[in-house]
Design an enzyme around this catalytic site. Structure first.
Site, short mmCIF file in Angstrom:
data_model
loop_
_atom_site.label_atom_id
_atom_site.label_comp_id
_atom_site.label_asym_id
_atom_site.label_seq_id
_atom_site.Cartn_x
_atom_site.Cartn_y
_atom_site.Cartn_z
N ASP A 183 0.83 -1.44 -0.10
CA ASP A 183 0.01 -0.13 0.13
C ASP A 183 0.88 1.43 -0.01
O ASP A 183 0.61 2.26 -0.82
CB ASP A 183 -0.84 -0.01 1.19
CG ASP A 183 -1.97 -0.94 1.32
OD1 ASP A 183 -2.24 -1.49 0.03
OD2 ASP A 183 -2.63 -1.46 2.39
N ARG A 226 -0.72 0.96 16.17
CA ARG A 226 -1.18 2.33 15.40
C ARG A 226 -1.43 3.59 15.89
O ARG A 226 -0.59 4.71 15.49
CB ARG A 226 -2.64 2.02 14.47
CG ARG A 226 -2.50 0.55 13.63
CD ARG A 226 -1.36 0.81 12.57
NE ARG A 226 -1.55 -0.09 11.60
CZ ARG A 226 -0.53 -1.01 11.43
NH1 ARG A 226 0.57 -0.90 12.12
NH2 ARG A 226 -0.75 -1.96 10.29
N ASP A 232 -7.66 0.07 10.99
CA ASP A 232 -6.64 0.92 11.15
C ASP A 232 -6.59 2.36 10.62
O ASP A 232 -6.28 3.20 11.21
CB ASP A 232 -5.27 0.38 10.32
CG ASP A 232 -4.60 -0.54 10.92
OD1 ASP A 232 -4.92 -0.98 12.22
OD2 ASP A 232 -3.77 -1.59 10.44
N SER A 238 -2.00 -10.51 3.04
CA SER A 238 -1.66 -9.27 3.92
C SER A 238 -1.30 -9.47 5.10
O SER A 238 -1.75 -10.12 5.95
CB SER A 238 -3.03 -8.42 3.94
OG SER A 238 -3.06 -7.34 4.75
#
Length: 409
Positions: free
Chosen positions: A20, A100, A129, A181
């Site tokens: 990404d 995060r 996220d 992922s």
């Protein structure tokens, strides 16, 4: 509300070097007037994933890369409060959830220092996220503009992302066949996508290269491994009698637990945005720490505190999962768990065997377990005849209800 792209001259990007964020750098320059892109990677223990990041970031268009070592802060300020609380979200040990907010806080600090106009992240519009990043940004920079390419661009899948990367000469460490992922830090590794998207498919635990932090229980040794963990006020301070930092203990337990097939979780969880998602998690060291502290709590906590902790652990886990780390609720809950675990000091011995963790003994100077009270033999501290009066009072509501029912038949 759409951003005025003409006002965006400098962007700070949360950069992992994964699929990404790798394509976001050229995408930002194409779509935001060739803006300056400053990449920021938070080192939360992803190890070899940080190798070659600077060269890659600069080659794909970033003006600079910050690599921030956040590992000790992650352990002491994020993992420890979750551990004390026994916080989980549907059995998931929150590995991505608490990393995060820490990364996002550092993004804000760098964005302010650099005079950036916006912060960009690579989270999808379907995931959790995006919420964790953006709630943290709002907490520390409420007026900061946020760019989320997945909510803007025409790319619809990871396959199309790979196409974009190949067209823009962005180097990738993945291929189309092994395109799981993943999210990795010193606490865990998550796997999503491909065959895992169908809950009917068994995870390929025995397939070479699938697991990274450990092995399948089927491949674990045929002999048990014993370990001891020392805690002080709920914090792990020593492994097998050796004093260590929390980070050192987690990394050592990852190796020990991984070898013994500990810490695998296959779960279909309820995402914050409303859909269900299937993931496989490896959390060997964290799973051991949760088990050990739970054992210690059984002798150090009174009944009512222990039961209230179990209830509030659910609330704590949901709060962290939902990205509300920097909220009055999370801070208040942490204060409660800090107080509740003040006496959780002692030593726990565990037996690890083929994915199992077996209690092999626990001691504490604050133990509330008293053999004189618990014994079935004769004692001088408990008059068994007293229990009759207790039962009469405790059972009075049931008796009154039964008498009323009998009168109304």
């Amino acid at each position: 509300m759409a951003l005025d792209k003409s006002q965006i001259k400098k962007v700070v990007l949360a950069y992992s070097g994964g699929l990404d964020t790798s394509i976001i750098i050229p995408w930002l320059k194409e779509n935001y007037n060739n803006c300056e892109v400053i990449a920021v990677s938070g080192n939360v223990g992803q190890a070899d994933e940080l190798e070659g990041l600077e060269e890659k970031a600069l080659k794909t268009g970033a003006s600079k890369l910050y690599v921030e070592d956040l590992t000790d802060e992650l352990c002491d300020e994020f993992i420890l409060p979750c551990l004390k609380a026994g916080a989980k979200y549907e059995d998931y040990l929150l590995g991505t959830s608490f990393a995060r907010p820490l990364i996002a806080k550092r993004l804000v600090e760098i964005a302010k220092a650099e005079g950036a106009d916006a912060i960009c992240h690579g989270c999808t519009g379907k995931g959790n996220d995006q919420v964790r990043f953006e709630l943290t940004i709002k907490a520390f920079a409420p007026d900061m503009k946020i760019i989320a390419p997945w909510r803007e661009w025409s790319i619809k899948s990871r396959e199309e992302e790979i196409d974009y990367a190949e067209a823009h000469n962005v180097p990738l460490k993945i291929n189309r066949e092994t395109n799981y992922s993943k999210d990795k830090n010193l606490w865990h590794l998550s796997h999503e996508g491909l065959d895992l998207e169908d809950p009917a498919n068994e995870p390929q635990y025995e397939k070479e290269g699938f697991l990274e932090l450990g092995v399948s229980p089927l491949k674990a040794p045929d002999e048990a491994t014993y370990i001891t963990l020392d805690f002080e006020a709920g914090k792990p301070v020593a492994l097998d009698g050796k004093k260590m930092s929390m980070q050192e203990i987690i990394l050592a337990l990852n190796e020990i637990g991984g070898k013994n097939g500990i810490g695998l979780l296959d779960v279909v969880e309820n995402r914050l945005v409303g859909m269900k998602s299937r993931g496989v998690y490896e959390t060997p060291g964290g799973t051991i720490l949760y088990k050990a502290l739970d054992v210690l709590k059984t002798i150090c906590l009174d009944k009512y505190t222990a039961h209230e902790m179990q209830k509030l652990a659910i609330t704590f886990g949901e709060t962290v999962y939902n990205g509300q780390w920097y909220s009055p609720l999370r801070e208040s809950l942490s204060a409660f768990f800090d107080k509740a675990t003040e006496t959780c000091t002692g030593t726990v011995k565990l037996k690890l065997y083929k994915g199992n963790m077996i209690n092999a003994g626990v001691t504490s100077p604050y133990s509330l377990y008293n053999p004189d009270f618990a014994t079935f033999d004769e004692d001088e501290v408990y008059n068994q005849a007293d229990s009759a009066g207790f039962i009469n009072l405790f059972g009075l509501p049931i008796k009154v209800k039964a008498m009323m029912d009998a009168q109304n038949k």
